[in-house]
Design a protein around this motif. Structure first.
Motif, PDB file in Angstrom:
ATOM      1  N   UNK A   6      43.701  -2.087  51.336  1.00 10.95           N
ATOM      2  CA  UNK A   6      42.764  -2.314  52.436  1.00 10.95           C
ATOM      3  C   UNK A   6      42.176  -0.988  52.914  1.00 10.95           C
ATOM      4  N   UNK A   7      43.067   0.032  53.001  1.00  8.82           N
ATOM      5  CA  UNK A   7      42.591   1.338  53.437  1.00  8.82           C
ATOM      6  C   UNK A   7      41.708   1.986  52.399  1.00  8.82           C
ATOM      7  N   UNK A   8      42.011   1.726  51.111  1.00  6.70           N
ATOM      8  CA  UNK A   8      41.197   2.277  50.027  1.00  6.70           C
ATOM      9  C   UNK A   8      39.796   1.670  50.092  1.00  6.70           C
ATOM     10  N   UNK A   9      39.762   0.341  50.322  1.00  7.30           N
ATOM     11  CA  UNK A   9      38.465  -0.346  50.417  1.00  7.30           C
ATOM     12  C   UNK A   9      37.668   0.195  51.596  1.00  7.30           C
ATOM     13  N   UNK A  10      38.351   0.396  52.743  1.00  9.02           N
ATOM     14  CA  UNK A  10      37.679   0.917  53.937  1.00  9.02           C
ATOM     15  C   UNK A  10      37.131   2.316  53.664  1.00  9.02           C
ATOM     16  N   UNK A  11      37.944   3.142  52.998  1.00 12.50           N
ATOM     17  CA  UNK A  11      37.542   4.508  52.690  1.00 12.50           C
ATOM     18  C   UNK A  11      36.363   4.521  51.719  1.00 12.50           C
ATOM     19  N   UNK A  12      36.429   3.643  50.688  1.00 15.96           N
ATOM     20  CA  UNK A  12      35.333   3.562  49.714  1.00 15.96           C
ATOM     21  C   UNK A  12      34.045   3.148  50.417  1.00 15.96           C
ATOM     22  N   UNK A  13      34.159   2.146  51.312  1.00 13.61           N
ATOM     23  CA  UNK A  13      32.990   1.683  52.063  1.00 13.61           C
ATOM     24  C   UNK A  13      32.395   2.828  52.871  1.00 13.61           C
ATOM     25  N   UNK A  14      33.283   3.570  53.548  1.00 10.60           N
ATOM     26  CA  UNK A  14      32.820   4.688  54.380  1.00 10.60           C
ATOM     27  C   UNK A  14      32.089   5.715  53.511  1.00 10.60           C
ATOM     28  N   UNK A  64      30.743   5.402  50.413  1.00 12.35           N
ATOM     29  CA  UNK A  64      29.507   4.905  49.786  1.00 12.35           C
ATOM     30  C   UNK A  64      28.365   4.905  50.804  1.00 12.35           C
ATOM     31  N   UNK A  65      28.659   4.408  52.020  1.00 11.74           N
ATOM     32  CA  UNK A  65      27.590   4.349  53.024  1.00 11.74           C
ATOM     33  C   UNK A  65      27.286   5.723  53.623  1.00 11.74           C
ATOM     34  N   UNK A  66      28.249   6.634  53.533  1.00 18.40           N
ATOM     35  CA  UNK A  66      27.979   8.021  53.936  1.00 18.40           C
ATOM     36  C   UNK A  66      26.971   8.631  52.963  1.00 18.40           C
ATOM     37  N   UNK A  67      27.167   8.337  51.681  1.00 18.42           N
ATOM     38  CA  UNK A  67      26.249   8.819  50.645  1.00 18.42           C
ATOM     39  C   UNK A  67      24.857   8.197  50.837  1.00 18.42           C
ATOM     40  N   UNK A  68      24.836   6.896  51.102  1.00 23.03           N
ATOM     41  CA  UNK A  68      23.559   6.209  51.328  1.00 23.03           C
ATOM     42  C   UNK A  68      22.873   6.804  52.558  1.00 23.03           C
ATOM     43  N   UNK A  77      27.940  -5.849  54.356  1.00 18.97           N
ATOM     44  CA  UNK A  77      28.790  -5.549  53.196  1.00 18.97           C
ATOM     45  C   UNK A  77      30.197  -5.195  53.670  1.00 18.97           C
ATOM     46  N   UNK A  78      30.275  -4.384  54.748  1.00 24.17           N
ATOM     47  CA  UNK A  78      31.557  -3.943  55.283  1.00 24.17           C
ATOM     48  C   UNK A  78      32.439  -5.102  55.689  1.00 24.17           C
ATOM     49  N   UNK A  79      31.870  -6.053  56.426  1.00 21.29           N
ATOM     50  CA  UNK A  79      32.679  -7.179  56.918  1.00 21.29           C
ATOM     51  C   UNK A  79      33.115  -8.083  55.756  1.00 21.29           C
ATOM     52  N   UNK A  80      32.313  -8.113  54.731  1.00 20.77           N
ATOM     53  CA  UNK A  80      32.623  -8.946  53.573  1.00 20.77           C
ATOM     54  C   UNK A  80      33.745  -8.334  52.727  1.00 20.77           C
ATOM     55  N   UNK A  81      33.707  -7.010  52.592  1.00 20.85           N
ATOM     56  CA  UNK A  81      34.690  -6.347  51.720  1.00 20.85           C
ATOM     57  C   UNK A  81      35.968  -5.982  52.486  1.00 20.85           C
ATOM     58  N   UNK A  82      35.830  -5.479  53.728  1.00 18.54           N
ATOM     59  CA  UNK A  82      37.024  -4.994  54.432  1.00 18.54           C
ATOM     60  C   UNK A  82      37.182  -5.515  55.856  1.00 18.54           C
ATOM     61  N   UNK A  83      36.591  -6.644  56.168  1.00 16.43           N
ATOM     62  CA  UNK A  83      36.734  -7.227  57.514  1.00 16.43           C
ATOM     63  C   UNK A  83      36.081  -6.357  58.580  1.00 16.43           C
ATOM     64  N   UNK A  84      36.558  -6.491  59.820  1.00 22.13           N
ATOM     65  CA  UNK A  84      35.970  -5.768  60.947  1.00 22.13           C
ATOM     66  C   UNK A  84      36.097  -4.247  60.738  1.00 22.13           C
ATOM     67  N   UNK A 122      36.333  -2.623  57.901  1.00 26.02           N
ATOM     68  CA  UNK A 122      35.388  -2.240  56.850  1.00 26.02           C
ATOM     69  C   UNK A 122      33.974  -2.152  57.388  1.00 26.02           C
ATOM     70  N   UNK A 123      33.627  -3.106  58.257  1.00 24.15           N
ATOM     71  CA  UNK A 123      32.287  -3.127  58.836  1.00 24.15           C
ATOM     72  C   UNK A 123      32.035  -1.881  59.686  1.00 24.15           C
ATOM     73  N   UNK A 124      33.048  -1.525  60.505  1.00 27.99           N
ATOM     74  CA  UNK A 124      32.913  -0.341  61.366  1.00 27.99           C
ATOM     75  C   UNK A 124      32.819   0.928  60.495  1.00 27.99           C
ATOM     76  N   UNK A 125      33.674   1.004  59.442  1.00 27.64           N
ATOM     77  CA  UNK A 125      33.685   2.190  58.571  1.00 27.64           C
ATOM     78  C   UNK A 125      32.338   2.355  57.869  1.00 27.64           C
ATOM     79  N   UNK A 126      31.815   1.248  57.306  1.00 27.96           N
ATOM     80  CA  UNK A 126      30.546   1.321  56.577  1.00 27.96           C
ATOM     81  C   UNK A 126      29.396   1.702  57.513  1.00 27.96           C
ATOM     82  N   UNK A 127      29.363   1.069  58.701  1.00 31.36           N
ATOM     83  CA  UNK A 127      28.280   1.353  59.646  1.00 31.36           C
ATOM     84  C   UNK A 127      28.358   2.792  60.138  1.00 31.36           C
ATOM     85  N   UNK A 128      29.569   3.244  60.449  1.00 32.07           N
ATOM     86  CA  UNK A 128      29.756   4.618  60.921  1.00 32.07           C
ATOM     87  C   UNK A 128      29.322   5.611  59.830  1.00 32.07           C
TER      88      UNK A 128
END
Lengths: 203, 72
Positions: free
Chosen positions: A17-25, A27-31, A84-91, A93-99
């Motif tokens: 779960x943490x790996x997914x959150x980190x990956x999301x963060x 990927x979206x940091x790169x974007x 994408x965040x909420x779909x892959x890592x829940x709330x 994941x959503x916060x990590x991707x958006x941040x």
């Protein structure tokens, strides 16, 4: 005593779960880092990462997000990151991707404001900005071409054998563009109207 | 609704093209066409295209400055 296997499973789950959150963060940091030229310019960038590289969404789902993001508040990247965040890592994941997606823009805005107020007369800086705007135009055309192909022919690339023409979509597009250019109608209103027409015609 | 979204994007593209063409700069006219071809047809990485565009603009500004100072 607790079962060590259960503990290991929980640990594994926590790490994945943490790996997914980190990956999301990341990927979206790169974007977020390369989202130069406004929301539309990053459509192909998000598409490359989310649909092709990580396969978190299908092309159809991604096109749906673009459509939804036009009707909701906030920029495209934030909407996509949250979705994408909420779909892959829940709330989380959503916060990590958006941040991740907003962090580079926020930091670079603070830095660039200071930089430009100090060096606003430098030709190099001004010309690079104009160049980035020009290349953004090319990227947006590329994104528009993907959406047009999907809408008109049901394919995302120039695959002539798979193309299945949709005359209704072509007419709706032409009419929408005419109304937009001629009467400067509100885009949200236009989306609502085309949505209702689409609902009536396709249902 | 996809057709509506496509129309909104094309509307924006028309406005953006006008602003860029007003610059009357060969590189700014060439860049959108080159970036579109590279991105849509050849699927070249977007990040690479953005960085390459920035480098080309730096080179153009350097050459223009050099040319101007040469005439003095």
């Amino acid at each position: 005593m607790s079962d060590p296997n259960v503990f290991n499973e929980e640990k594994k789950e926590w790490f994945s779960l943490n790996k997914a959150t980190m990956t999301l963060f990341l990927v979206f940091l790169q974007i977020g880092t390369f989202s130069i030229g406004g929301g539309y310019a990053i459509i192909p960038l998000i598409h490359g990462q989310v649909v092709h590289a990580y396969q978190w969404l299908t092309l159809q789902e991604y096109t749906d997000i673009i459509t939804i993001s036009q009707m909701t508040h906030g920029p495209l990247v934030v909407n996509t990151a949250s979705f994408v965040g909420i779909r892959i890592g829940g709330i989380t994941g959503s916060i990590a991707a958006t941040f991740g997606s907003i962090l580079p823009g926020t930091l670079s805005s603070i830095f660039l404001y200071r930089f430009f107020t100090k060096h606003q007369n430098i030709d190099f800086v001004a010309n690079v900005l104009k160049g980035l705007q020009a290349s953004s135009l090319g990227l947006i055309v590329s994104a528009a071409a993907t959406i047009i192909l999907l809408s008109f022919f049901g394919v995302s690339s120039l695959d002539f054998e798979q193309m299945d023409g949709n005359i209704v979509a072509v007419i709706l597009f032409a009419a929408s563009l005419f109304v937009l250019r001629k009467y400067k109608i509100n885009p949200i209103m236009l989306l609502l109207i085309t949505g209702v027409i689409g609902l009536l015609l396709y249902s | 609704m996809e057709a509506g979204v496509a129309a909104i994007i094309v509307d924006l593209l028309i406005d953006m093209s006008r602003v860029i063409l007003k610059e009357n700069n060969a590189l700014m006219t060439f860049l959108p066409i080159a970036v579109f071809t590279a991105s849509f047809i050849f699927n070249i990485n977007v990040l690479l295209l953005i960085l390459l565009s920035a480098v080309l603009c730096l080179i153009q500004t350097y050459l223009t400055k050099k040319k101007r100072s040469g005439f003095r």
